[in-house]
Design an enzyme around this catalytic site. Structure first.
Site, PDB file in Angstrom:
ATOM      1  N   TYR A 124       0.924  -1.134   0.213  1.00 30.36           N
ATOM      2  CA  TYR A 124      -0.208   0.322   0.103  1.00 30.36           C
ATOM      3  C   TYR A 124       1.248   0.654   0.118  1.00 30.36           C
ATOM      4  O   TYR A 124       1.745   0.993   0.357  1.00 30.36           O
ATOM      5  CB  TYR A 124      -1.032  -0.226   0.980  1.00 30.36           C
ATOM      6  CG  TYR A 124      -2.235   1.254   1.252  1.00 30.36           C
ATOM      7  CD1 TYR A 124      -3.339   1.143   0.557  1.00 30.36           C
ATOM      8  CD2 TYR A 124      -1.550   2.204   2.011  1.00 30.36           C
ATOM      9  CE1 TYR A 124      -3.583   2.202  -0.085  1.00 30.36           C
ATOM     10  CE2 TYR A 124      -2.281   3.279   1.954  1.00 30.36           C
ATOM     11  CZ  TYR A 124      -3.440   3.318   0.704  1.00 30.36           C
ATOM     12  OH  TYR A 124      -4.699   4.420   1.060  1.00 30.36           O
ATOM     13  N   GLN A 186     -10.601   0.284   0.866  1.00 33.88           N
ATOM     14  CA  GLN A 186     -10.750  -0.180  -0.275  1.00 33.88           C
ATOM     15  C   GLN A 186     -10.446  -0.839  -0.567  1.00 33.88           C
ATOM     16  O   GLN A 186      -9.789  -1.990  -0.832  1.00 33.88           O
ATOM     17  CB  GLN A 186     -11.395   0.453  -0.754  1.00 33.88           C
ATOM     18  CG  GLN A 186     -11.392   1.461  -1.815  1.00 33.88           C
ATOM     19  CD  GLN A 186     -11.705   3.083  -0.603  1.00 33.88           C
ATOM     20  OE1 GLN A 186     -12.103   3.292  -0.072  1.00 33.88           O
ATOM     21  NE2 GLN A 186     -11.584   4.555  -1.126  1.00 33.88           N
ATOM     22  N   ASN A 209      -3.140   6.663   6.986  1.00 32.82           N
ATOM     23  CA  ASN A 209      -3.504   7.260   7.711  1.00 32.82           C
ATOM     24  C   ASN A 209      -3.869   6.366   8.730  1.00 32.82           C
ATOM     25  O   ASN A 209      -3.892   5.423   8.692  1.00 32.82           O
ATOM     26  CB  ASN A 209      -4.154   8.437   6.896  1.00 32.82           C
ATOM     27  CG  ASN A 209      -5.612   7.814   6.630  1.00 32.82           C
ATOM     28  OD1 ASN A 209      -5.404   6.330   6.384  1.00 32.82           O
ATOM     29  ND2 ASN A 209      -5.706   8.515   5.584  1.00 32.82           N
ATOM     30  N   SER A 233       3.089   9.656  11.609  1.00 32.64           N
ATOM     31  CA  SER A 233       4.845   9.544  11.213  1.00 32.64           C
ATOM     32  C   SER A 233       4.876  10.036  12.374  1.00 32.64           C
ATOM     33  O   SER A 233       4.298  10.712  13.450  1.00 32.64           O
ATOM     34  CB  SER A 233       5.268   9.989  10.682  1.00 32.64           C
ATOM     35  OG  SER A 233       6.385   9.742  10.766  1.00 32.64           O
ATOM     36  N   GLN A 255       9.562  16.166   8.995  1.00 38.98           N
ATOM     37  CA  GLN A 255       8.068  15.342   9.719  1.00 38.98           C
ATOM     38  C   GLN A 255       6.947  15.686  10.237  1.00 38.98           C
ATOM     39  O   GLN A 255       5.733  14.927  10.078  1.00 38.98           O
ATOM     40  CB  GLN A 255       8.780  14.351  11.737  1.00 38.98           C
ATOM     41  CG  GLN A 255       9.366  13.090  11.241  1.00 38.98           C
ATOM     42  CD  GLN A 255       9.120  12.576   9.754  1.00 38.98           C
ATOM     43  OE1 GLN A 255       9.877  12.319   9.296  1.00 38.98           O
ATOM     44  NE2 GLN A 255       8.355  11.091  10.418  1.00 38.98           N
ATOM     45  N   HIS A 258       4.231  15.581   6.653  1.00 40.06           N
ATOM     46  CA  HIS A 258       3.742  14.386   6.523  1.00 40.06           C
ATOM     47  C   HIS A 258       2.222  14.286   6.589  1.00 40.06           C
ATOM     48  O   HIS A 258       1.487  13.958   6.031  1.00 40.06           O
ATOM     49  CB  HIS A 258       4.036  13.082   7.903  1.00 40.06           C
ATOM     50  CG  HIS A 258       5.401  12.470   7.153  1.00 40.06           C
ATOM     51  ND1 HIS A 258       5.569  11.975   5.442  1.00 40.06           N
ATOM     52  CD2 HIS A 258       6.752  12.229   7.225  1.00 40.06           C
ATOM     53  CE1 HIS A 258       6.756  11.166   5.525  1.00 40.06           C
ATOM     54  NE2 HIS A 258       7.143  11.773   6.474  1.00 40.06           N
ATOM     55  N   GLU A 322       9.067   6.312  16.671  1.00 37.94           N
ATOM     56  CA  GLU A 322       9.443   5.398  15.671  1.00 37.94           C
ATOM     57  C   GLU A 322      11.022   5.789  14.448  1.00 37.94           C
ATOM     58  O   GLU A 322      11.836   5.153  14.686  1.00 37.94           O
ATOM     59  CB  GLU A 322       8.537   6.396  13.883  1.00 37.94           C
ATOM     60  CG  GLU A 322       8.328   5.747  12.498  1.00 37.94           C
ATOM     61  CD  GLU A 322       7.538   6.606  11.704  1.00 37.94           C
ATOM     62  OE1 GLU A 322       7.827   6.348  11.013  1.00 37.94           O
ATOM     63  OE2 GLU A 322       6.855   7.803  11.900  1.00 37.94           O
ATOM     64  N   HIS A 323      11.029   7.402  14.972  1.00 39.51           N
ATOM     65  CA  HIS A 323      12.684   7.552  14.368  1.00 39.51           C
ATOM     66  C   HIS A 323      13.002   8.600  15.307  1.00 39.51           C
ATOM     67  O   HIS A 323      12.390   9.735  16.148  1.00 39.51           O
ATOM     68  CB  HIS A 323      12.556   9.020  13.062  1.00 39.51           C
ATOM     69  CG  HIS A 323      11.806   8.384  11.704  1.00 39.51           C
ATOM     70  ND1 HIS A 323      10.585   8.696  11.967  1.00 39.51           N
ATOM     71  CD2 HIS A 323      12.056   7.601  10.652  1.00 39.51           C
ATOM     72  CE1 HIS A 323      10.096   7.983  10.604  1.00 39.51           C
ATOM     73  NE2 HIS A 323      10.920   7.797  10.364  1.00 39.51           N
ATOM     74  N   ASP A 356      14.682   8.106   4.945  1.00 42.49           N
ATOM     75  CA  ASP A 356      13.075   8.100   3.912  1.00 42.49           C
ATOM     76  C   ASP A 356      13.044   8.355   2.916  1.00 42.49           C
ATOM     77  O   ASP A 356      12.710   7.696   2.204  1.00 42.49           O
ATOM     78  CB  ASP A 356      12.769   9.318   4.470  1.00 42.49           C
ATOM     79  CG  ASP A 356      11.397   9.644   5.480  1.00 42.49           C
ATOM     80  OD1 ASP A 356      11.332   8.557   6.516  1.00 42.49           O
ATOM     81  OD2 ASP A 356      10.986  11.160   5.940  1.00 42.49           O
ATOM     82  N   GLU A 410       2.130 -35.390  30.525  1.00 35.80           N
ATOM     83  CA  GLU A 410       0.298 -34.462  29.720  1.00 35.80           C
ATOM     84  C   GLU A 410      -0.812 -35.379  29.857  1.00 35.80           C
ATOM     85  O   GLU A 410      -1.582 -35.082  29.106  1.00 35.80           O
ATOM     86  CB  GLU A 410       1.163 -33.610  28.308  1.00 35.80           C
ATOM     87  CG  GLU A 410       2.226 -32.827  29.130  1.00 35.80           C
ATOM     88  CD  GLU A 410       2.715 -32.218  28.263  1.00 35.80           C
ATOM     89  OE1 GLU A 410       3.024 -30.845  27.891  1.00 35.80           O
ATOM     90  OE2 GLU A 410       1.877 -32.383  26.865  1.00 35.80           O
ATOM     91  N   HIS A 415       0.984 -39.490  21.309  1.00 31.66           N
ATOM     92  CA  HIS A 415       1.704 -38.967  21.518  1.00 31.66           C
ATOM     93  C   HIS A 415       2.763 -39.981  21.711  1.00 31.66           C
ATOM     94  O   HIS A 415       3.990 -39.813  21.160  1.00 31.66           O
ATOM     95  CB  HIS A 415       1.631 -37.817  22.437  1.00 31.66           C
ATOM     96  CG  HIS A 415       1.694 -36.333  22.273  1.00 31.66           C
ATOM     97  ND1 HIS A 415      -0.194 -36.527  21.404  1.00 31.66           N
ATOM     98  CD2 HIS A 415       1.995 -35.002  20.842  1.00 31.66           C
ATOM     99  CE1 HIS A 415      -0.428 -35.382  20.812  1.00 31.66           C
ATOM    100  NE2 HIS A 415       1.062 -34.327  20.767  1.00 31.66           N
TER     101      HIS A 415
END
Length: 429
Positions: A124, A186, A209, A233, A255, A258, A322-323, A356, A410, A415
């Protein structure tokens, strides 16, 4: 930006709160759209592209002719820049192939792992006001390098119903198999469930987003893997007296532009740096083309003055950015104490923008504190490992009694019997 001086530890959680996202409300929207995609396929994708973006499209798939034509629609400088970035990304990710070793855990008992590519993946790529062709490189290069057999890409169309030529050229450069002009919830639903035009995939990658984040988290609940629950971000800058205020301000703003829901934070124990950075932010902000977006993000952002480097590190690890940009005198000491971060940028001349675009590291990273438990996208993100084992007769004679004892404890008699019948056969020969 809000300036906070010497906060008490009991206030950290509130101070470090990200912009709120009501996932429950978003999930209701996601569920409704997914229900329609399952029933109506392409028709639902066209409906919601019009509903959300007011864009009418006739064909979901971008033709090979359109992709090829992108070569003529972008500059030679940009083509060359993409080529350099793609090469660096490939070099860095190619070094990440996992090594397969055969380990003899007990005499006659051999175990090993084999890494194989995920066959079908979907990428994506955010579009709209800032079409992120760089993300095509970040995801497409390791996907093809890993050996994924089918790599498709979804990205929202522009107001004219077309895809930005830079995204199409990047897709061509890295060898994406098919490109579709659909975005948002979608697009994630289409890749998860499949429609007449868009095939379903086994794992979905890419930032987005809050709607895309909610959509990815929802499909993850129904058996489709995702790279990580990445959202808006963010960057945190650790800086002291050696930091250049103009550099710090530039990194914060890079940043902030963004999106309105992005967050940027400066953590420092140098009180003189605070006013200098505030002034630089104002100067640089006025020249930005996306000033309105950055201004909204700065409302969620903070400059925090603390007592010491140790306190700043503790707060940074609590935030799990994140950064993380580190511009400090005692760099090695700081680095040794970093526990939670998606990607780290060291020194005055390592802007976050390098990661980036072109240094080689991946820019698809965990946000919203997920860096405490998740890694950023890497080569192995596009692979899975299968474990193998082979046991000789001698190996089963040695290990078999251990397995029988544990299985009996067990109360799993079948087994135990799966071993016992084999041991009986070996001993009778």
């Amino acid at each position: 930006m809000q300036v906070i001086k010497y906060p008490q530890k009991q206030d950290w959680q509130q101070i470090l709160t990200r912009p709120a996202i009501d996932m429950d409300e978003l999930e209701e929207v996601v569920n409704q759209i997914y229900k329609e995609i399952k029933c109506d396929g392409d028709k639902a994708l066209l409906k919601y592209t019009w509903f959300y973006d007011r864009i009418k499209i006739d064909e979901l798939e971008v033709s090979r002719e359109e992709i090829d034509a992108s070569t003529q629609l972008i500059s030679e400088d940009l083509k060359q820049a993409m080529a350099v970035a793609a090469k660096n990304i490939e070099l860095f990710h190619a070094s990440q192939f996992p090594e397969s070793k055969i380990i003899e855990t007990t005499t006659g008992v051999s175990c090993w792992r084999k890494a194989t590519a995920i066959e079908k993946v979907g990428l994506y790529i955010p579009g709209g006001s800032a079409p992120l062709f760089s993300t095509v490189l970040m995801l497409g290069v390791p996907a093809k390098l890993a050996g994924c057999k089918e790599v498709i890409l979804c990205t929202p169309p522009g107001k004219d119903g077309e895809i930005d030529p830079a995204i199409l050229y990047a897709s061509k450069l890295v060898g994406i198999d098919r490109v579709f002009r659909v975005g948002g919830i979608q697009a994630i639903g289409a890749m998860a469930f499949g429609t007449e035009s868009i095939p379903n995939v086994f794992k979905i990658f890419g930032p987005g987003n809050q709607f895309v984040t909610a959509a990815k988290q929802r499909v993850n609940k129904v058996g489709v893997a995702i790279d990580m629950p990445a959202g808006p971000s963010e960057v945190l800058v650790l800086a002291d007296k050696i930091a250049e205020p103009s550099f710090v301000a530039a990194d914060l703003l890079s940043q902030a532009e963004h999106g309105a829901d992005s967050q940027v934070i400066l953590l420092t124990w140098d009180k003189d740096l605070v006013d200098k950075v505030v002034a630089e932010v104002e100067v640089q902000l006025s020249a930005l083309s996306r000033r309105n977006v950055a201004e909204l993000a700065l409302k969620n952002s903070k400059i925090i003055l603390v007592e010491s480097m140790e306190e700043a590190l503790e707060m940074s690890n609590e935030y799990g950015p994140e950064h993380l940009i580190v511009s400090v005198e005692n760099e090695e000491e700081v680095v040794s104490h970093i526990q939670n971060a998606g990607s780290v940028f060291l020194g005055n001349y390592t802007p976050e923008s390098a990661g980036d675009y072109a240094s080689g590291t991946n820019h698809t990273l965990p946000t919203n504190g997920y860096a405490k438990a998740y890694s950023g996208v890497n080569l192995e993100s596009f692979m899975k490992s299968i474990s193998f084992q082979k046991i000789s007769e001698k190996g089963l004679l040695e290990l078999g009694p251990v397995i029988e004892t544990m299985a009996k404890a067990e109360q799993l008699d079948a087994h135990c019997n799966a071993v016992s019948v084999r041991l009986k056969k070996i001993k009778s020969e």
